[in-house]
Design an enzyme around this catalytic site. Structure first.
Site, mmCIF file in Angstrom:
data_model
loop_
_atom_site.group_PDB
_atom_site.id
_atom_site.type_symbol
_atom_site.label_atom_id
_atom_site.label_comp_id
_atom_site.label_asym_id
_atom_site.label_seq_id
_atom_site.Cartn_x
_atom_site.Cartn_y
_atom_site.Cartn_z
ATOM 1 N N HIS A 159 -16.693 6.396 -36.861
ATOM 2 C CA HIS A 159 -16.609 7.401 -36.048
ATOM 3 C C HIS A 159 -17.980 7.900 -35.204
ATOM 4 O O HIS A 159 -18.076 7.975 -33.966
ATOM 5 C CB HIS A 159 -15.962 8.808 -36.335
ATOM 6 C CG HIS A 159 -14.670 8.270 -36.791
ATOM 7 N ND1 HIS A 159 -13.864 8.928 -37.840
ATOM 8 C CD2 HIS A 159 -13.605 7.574 -36.431
ATOM 9 C CE1 HIS A 159 -12.775 8.588 -38.121
ATOM 10 N NE2 HIS A 159 -12.440 7.668 -37.054
ATOM 11 N N ASP A 207 -14.243 13.286 -30.167
ATOM 12 C CA ASP A 207 -13.916 11.982 -30.399
ATOM 13 C C ASP A 207 -12.348 12.155 -30.737
ATOM 14 O O ASP A 207 -11.542 13.103 -30.539
ATOM 15 C CB ASP A 207 -14.680 11.282 -31.479
ATOM 16 C CG ASP A 207 -14.305 11.934 -33.008
ATOM 17 O OD1 ASP A 207 -13.210 12.697 -32.940
ATOM 18 O OD2 ASP A 207 -14.813 11.628 -33.854
ATOM 19 N N GLN A 239 -24.856 -6.831 -38.935
ATOM 20 C CA GLN A 239 -23.918 -7.371 -38.255
ATOM 21 C C GLN A 239 -24.508 -8.025 -36.786
ATOM 22 O O GLN A 239 -24.117 -9.107 -36.530
ATOM 23 C CB GLN A 239 -22.876 -6.682 -38.137
ATOM 24 C CG GLN A 239 -21.756 -7.334 -37.473
ATOM 25 C CD GLN A 239 -20.277 -6.659 -37.840
ATOM 26 O OE1 GLN A 239 -19.850 -6.549 -39.055
ATOM 27 N NE2 GLN A 239 -19.504 -5.994 -36.849
ATOM 28 N N HIS A 249 -12.066 -7.792 -39.619
ATOM 29 C CA HIS A 249 -10.988 -6.844 -39.678
ATOM 30 C C HIS A 249 -10.783 -6.490 -38.507
ATOM 31 O O HIS A 249 -9.590 -5.516 -38.411
ATOM 32 C CB HIS A 249 -11.501 -5.670 -40.759
ATOM 33 C CG HIS A 249 -12.516 -4.999 -40.257
ATOM 34 N ND1 HIS A 249 -13.703 -5.490 -39.679
ATOM 35 C CD2 HIS A 249 -12.845 -3.688 -40.152
ATOM 36 C CE1 HIS A 249 -14.462 -4.649 -39.145
ATOM 37 N NE2 HIS A 249 -13.910 -3.444 -39.482
ATOM 38 N N TRP A 285 -12.606 -1.933 -33.682
ATOM 39 C CA TRP A 285 -13.218 -1.912 -32.525
ATOM 40 C C TRP A 285 -14.548 -1.962 -32.415
ATOM 41 O O TRP A 285 -15.073 -2.832 -31.493
ATOM 42 C CB TRP A 285 -12.681 -0.884 -31.551
ATOM 43 C CG TRP A 285 -12.783 -1.211 -30.216
ATOM 44 C CD1 TRP A 285 -13.247 -0.503 -29.216
ATOM 45 C CD2 TRP A 285 -12.012 -2.142 -29.417
ATOM 46 N NE1 TRP A 285 -13.271 -1.079 -27.790
ATOM 47 C CE2 TRP A 285 -12.364 -2.245 -28.091
ATOM 48 C CE3 TRP A 285 -11.225 -3.439 -29.773
ATOM 49 C CZ2 TRP A 285 -11.973 -3.138 -27.206
ATOM 50 C CZ3 TRP A 285 -10.817 -4.218 -28.826
ATOM 51 C CH2 TRP A 285 -11.005 -4.128 -27.391
ATOM 52 N N SER A 340 -16.692 -3.525 -34.337
ATOM 53 C CA SER A 340 -17.090 -4.983 -34.600
ATOM 54 C C SER A 340 -16.549 -5.647 -33.560
ATOM 55 O O SER A 340 -17.030 -6.882 -33.218
ATOM 56 C CB SER A 340 -16.505 -5.410 -36.194
ATOM 57 O OG SER A 340 -17.148 -4.709 -37.088
ATOM 58 N N ALA A 386 -5.630 0.973 -40.122
ATOM 59 C CA ALA A 386 -5.768 2.085 -38.942
ATOM 60 C C ALA A 386 -5.123 1.212 -37.692
ATOM 61 O O ALA A 386 -3.974 0.838 -37.911
ATOM 62 C CB ALA A 386 -7.307 2.298 -38.426
#
Length: 482
Positions: free
Chosen positions: A20, A117, A352, A367, A370, A372, A390
């Site tokens: 988040h 958020d 990453q 996985h 969003w 990633s 999720a």
């Protein structure tokens, strides 16, 4: 740069968790660097995440981003092994309301708007109290947002559990979704997190608009539905603003032990990157099958490894020579020796963004969080979708069924262990097969459109942000004239 945004001050509320905090920081940086908006991040934090603590200590852009940490005190009374994560987050935000109100009250200059958020809708009364323009920032896609605001309608239409439905669920603006692919709160209507999810879906419609970390070319049909679909507009008439893709360019980690040097030696688009994010932990049995599948594929790979029991890895594992016959119990005996020429393992966390942008990377087993997903798309890398929790199953459905830039196992990894033979086929298909080539071409076109969307000349996402800021500025001017 939009002149109407000069001298605005916007507060952004972030709920706890790395997943988040990262998109909130990216939004704040975008507001500062491209729109000259002073931004204050109100970060609700706990003491349970070392990575979150490191993120909060990163230098901010041009001194215009201020981060105010709102540490929750003893919240042990909120913790219960039977309570789902989504419910816990809602409880944490309710617990933090006095801290949020106090932080805004103590500001020398009050914000001109409040952005929260996806869990921060709890702060709606505070925005009303201070008469602030209020927006929800959903750092996800239009599919997720459409399902969230439309779920109260489905709640009245469908009896029993969604997962028991024989037919796909019809969501305005989206392709039909398998009941098993819905977000986690919808898997059990008897759980408190479903009640919280319904409430948040209704609260989204009470804000002045929703910001999405997406862009027009990526989800044109779904975004059009928010503007024109009667069923969707019956529950929400406020505008939806795609402002993305907002993705990281740097990370608060360093990649060590020569892994980048190993990537430099591999052919272009030949390596599969395997990572399940900060919270992705597989079972021991699934770890074993994944290891065998990677080995059997004989494709180069770089794998961010976490223990199936606690997410940690024995430090000794990474100080031993790869030629040793020793390997940890959650990997097949001799795995390191047999794969030393085709793959490397990274402990706990890899850089990453840097890995995905390396020319040797040809695919990403992910996985489907969003953050990633966007990082993979803007790097031009197709995926093997491996959703865990999720909204990731919904993301995987969109990537495979709508965008055509990912493969996925026949059964959900959350319901059945995916066998080594199927993993081998998926890896070969993505890296070597014709399907992988087609997906690679598609995702590279999306990469180009993502760059265009953020362009200050004619980018659709840039224009969306300017529109939001213009609305906020106009409301500020109206208040000052009273």
């Amino acid at each position: 740069m939009s002149g109407s945004s000069d001298n605005l001050h916007i507060a952004i509320l972030s709920s706890p968790g790395v997943g988040h905090l990262i998109p909130v920081q990216l939004l704040a940086e975008r507001l500062v660097t491209k729109h000259n908006v002073k931004t204050t991040i109100l970060a609700v934090t706990t003491s349970s995440s070392p990575l979150e603590s490191r993120l909060l200590k990163l230098p901010t852009e041009e001194g215009l981003v201020e981060t105010v940490e709102l540490p929750l005190g003893d919240i042990s009374r909120l913790m219960n092994p039977s309570i789902q994560v989504a419910t816990t987050l809602c409880m944490m935000l309710r617990e933090a309301l006095p801290l949020i109100r106090s932080a805004i009250a103590s500001m020398d200059r009050k914000p001109d708007a409040l952005i929260v958020d996806l869990f921060g809708t709890e702060a709606l009364p505070i925005a009303l109290e201070y008469k602030l323009p209020k927006y929800v920032y959903v750092p996800s896609n239009a599919w997720y947002t459409a399902l969230t605001v439309y779920c109260p309608v489905l709640d009245g239409e469908i009896k029993g559990q969604y997962v028991d439905e024989q037919d796909c669920l019809k969501i305005p603006g989206c392709k039909p979704v398998r009941p098993l692919d819905v977000v986690d709160p919808m898997l059990n209507r008897d759980d408190q997190q479903y009640v919280e999810y319904l409430r948040r879906g209704k609260e989204y419609t009470l804000f002045d608009g929703i910001l999405l970390n997406s862009w027009e070319d990526l989800e044109s049909k779904s975004l059009e539905a928010f503007r024109e679909n009667e069923a969707l507009r019956s529950v929400m008439t406020n505008p939806v603003y795609p402002i993305g893709p907002l993705t990281r360019t740097i990370e608060p980690n360093v990649l060590e032990n020569g892994f980048m040097a190993w990537l430099d030696k591999q052919p272009n688009q030949s390596v599969l990157f395997v990572s399940f994010g900060s919270g992705g932990v597989l079972s021991t049995e699934q770890m074993t099958e994944l290891a065998w599948g990677l080995e059997m594929s004989q494709q180069q790979f770089i794998w961010v490894v976490r223990s199936p029991t606690c997410g940690r890895v024995d430090d000794a594992f990474f100080t031993r020579d790869y030629g040793s016959e020793w390997s940890p119990s959650f990997l097949p005996p001799g795995f390191l020796t047999r794969t030393q020429n085709i793959g490397v393992l990274v402990p706990l966390w890899g850089q990453q963004v840097k890995i995905l942008n390396h020319p040797s990377i040809g695919g990403f087993l992910s996985h489907c969080g969003w953050n990633s997903t966007l990082e993979s798309i803007v790097s031009g890398v197709p995926m093997i979708a491996w959703p865990l929790y999720a909204e990731q199953k919904l993301n995987a459905a969109m990537l495979t069924e709508e965008l055509g830039v990912a493969l996925r196992p026949e059964d959900l990894p959350t319901r059945k262990v995916v066998g080594r033979e199927e993993i081998e086929k998926l890896v070969r298909k993505l890296i070597q097969g014709e399907d992988g080539k087609v997906m690679r071409d598609k995702v590279k076109r999306l990469k180009i459109s993502a760059t265009s969307a953020l362009s200050e000349l004619s980018g659709s996402s840039y224009k969306s942000m300017c529109q939001i800021l213009s609305n906020i500025s106009n409301k500020r001017s109206a208040r000052m004239m009273k």
